[in-house]
Design an enzyme around this catalytic site. Structure first.
Site, PDB file in Angstrom:
ATOM      1  CB  ALA A 287      21.510  22.427  97.550  1.00  0.00           C
ATOM      2  N   PRO A 288      20.562  19.468  96.563  1.00  0.00           N
ATOM      3  CG  PRO A 288      19.120  17.641  96.881  1.00  0.00           C
ATOM      4  CD  PRO A 288      19.457  18.729  95.900  1.00  0.00           C
ATOM      5  N   GLY A 289      22.819  17.885  96.983  1.00  0.00           N
ATOM      6  CA  GLY A 289      24.121  17.247  97.158  1.00  0.00           C
ATOM      7  C   GLY A 289      24.256  15.846  96.593  1.00  0.00           C
TER       8      GLY A 289
ATOM      9  CG  ASP B  77      24.503  34.264  91.920  1.00  0.00           C
ATOM     10  OD1 ASP B  77      25.056  33.515  91.083  1.00  0.00           O
ATOM     11  OD2 ASP B  77      23.595  35.053  91.637  1.00  0.00           O
TER      12      ASP B  77
ATOM     13  CB  CYS C 273      16.407  17.553  85.709  1.00  0.00           C
ATOM     14  SG  CYS C 273      15.924  18.897  86.744  1.00  0.00           S
TER      15      CYS C 273
END
Ligand code: SAM
Length: 295
Positions: free
Chosen positions: A117-119, A166, A233
């Site tokens: 997510a978010p994809g 998870d 990131c």
């Protein structure tokens, strides 16, 4: 901009003053926005003509024909346009487009996006494989999984199964041809004035142990001789090279060149050959990526 003392100390220790200055400048600058054309629905020519009708000027990206950058001030206006609302584009930082390209996904494959997510990257993998690959997208957070489902629908990514769980708990019996592990991280590559106070030793330890466990799981679910991409990131070595090193040393995985034309991407030094660490600047968020092959 006031930055967290712990983060500054980590950056200084890892990079020294010269690169640290580049990083701090990258944190402080106003970044250009970027978009990826969703080729499942449209093409660059059509998007360029809609943008130029709206008076939005764009700049090309040397290593990817389906992306452009544009002034951040235009982002609000662009979000109101039907090309955004109908999923003809995806707003995504350039750095974030690198892992799906380095993954080189193929239509006939069974692919896992382990932290999805978010994809942004899941929808890009669906696009690169023309909606033919079988994609599993994992996300434990309920709200974020909902956002992922929404983005998949809006982007027309139709062969994706969302598993709200998870990823460390996925059954080892699952086997994938290709895996993207875009791991949860400190976000040290995307720091700006809005992010403060998240960086401390304790948080970093928790994050790195999660990253290590996710990578271990990814390797166990990846078929032998097959490839995966590990990305974050973050520009901190603890979350990147240090996570990969034990697996490389034990001969479980090897790093292979990403096969991308990364010439004009601003880079930071890395401790492992053929890994890429992107320096934050006016176009790129700070980012790390490694293309890996299971031995
Ligand atoms: N790949 C996404 C994209 O391009 O849109 C961004 C992923 S973000 C860096 C990391 C994601 O990992 C977050 O959505 C977070 O909720 C999720 N996450 C955290 N713990 C996880 C776990 N144990 N298993 C799988 N995903 C996890």
């Amino acid at each position: 901009m006031e930055l967290d003392a712990f983060l500054l100390a980590c950056l200084q220790a890892q990079y020294g003053s010269e690169d640290m200055e580049r990083i701090l400048q990258g944190y402080a600058c106003q970044r250009r926005s970027s978009l990826r054309v969703n080729c499942l629905k449209t093409n660059m020519q059509q998007i360029q003509s809609l943008l130029s009708e709206a008076g939005i000027t764009t700049e090309k990206v040397s290593w990817y024909d389906d992306a452009v950058t544009f002034p951040q001030e235009e982002e609000g206006r662009l979000r109101e346009m039907s090309l955004y609302k109908e999923g003809m584009i995806y707003l995504q930082n350039l750095s974030s487009m690198l892992p799906p390209l380095a993954l080189q996904p193929h239509p006939a494959e069974n692919i896992l996006d382990m932290a999805a997510a978010p994809g942004g990257k899941t929808t890009m993998i669906a696009m690169l494989t023309e909606n033919k690959a079988m994609i599993t997208a994992c996300e434990p957070n309920a709200g974020r999984a909902e956002k992922l489902r929404y983005n998949l629908m809006r982007q027309g990514a139709s062969r994706v199964t969302v598993m709200q769980c998870d990823a460390r708990k996925l059954d080892d019996l699952f086997k994938f041809d290709r895996i993207l592990l875009d791991a949860p991280c400190s976000g040290s590559g995307t720091v700006n004035a809005g992010f403060r106070g998240r960086f401390n030793e304790n948080n970093l330890k928790k994050t790195t142990s999660l990253q290590e466990a996710l990578l271990r799981k990814a390797i166990s679910m990846l078929s032998s001789k097959h490839e995966m991409v590990y990305s974050t990131c973050s520009i901190l070595r603890e979350e990147n090279e240090a996570i990969l090193e034990p697996f490389i040393r034990r001969g479980i995985i090897e790093v292979i060149p990403p096969e991308l034309n990364t010439g004009d991407i601003p880079k930071l030094p890395t401790a492992i050959k053929d890994t890429l660490c992107v320096c934050p600047d006016e176009r790129y968020e700070g980012f790390f990526m490694a293309r890996l092959r299971k031995k």
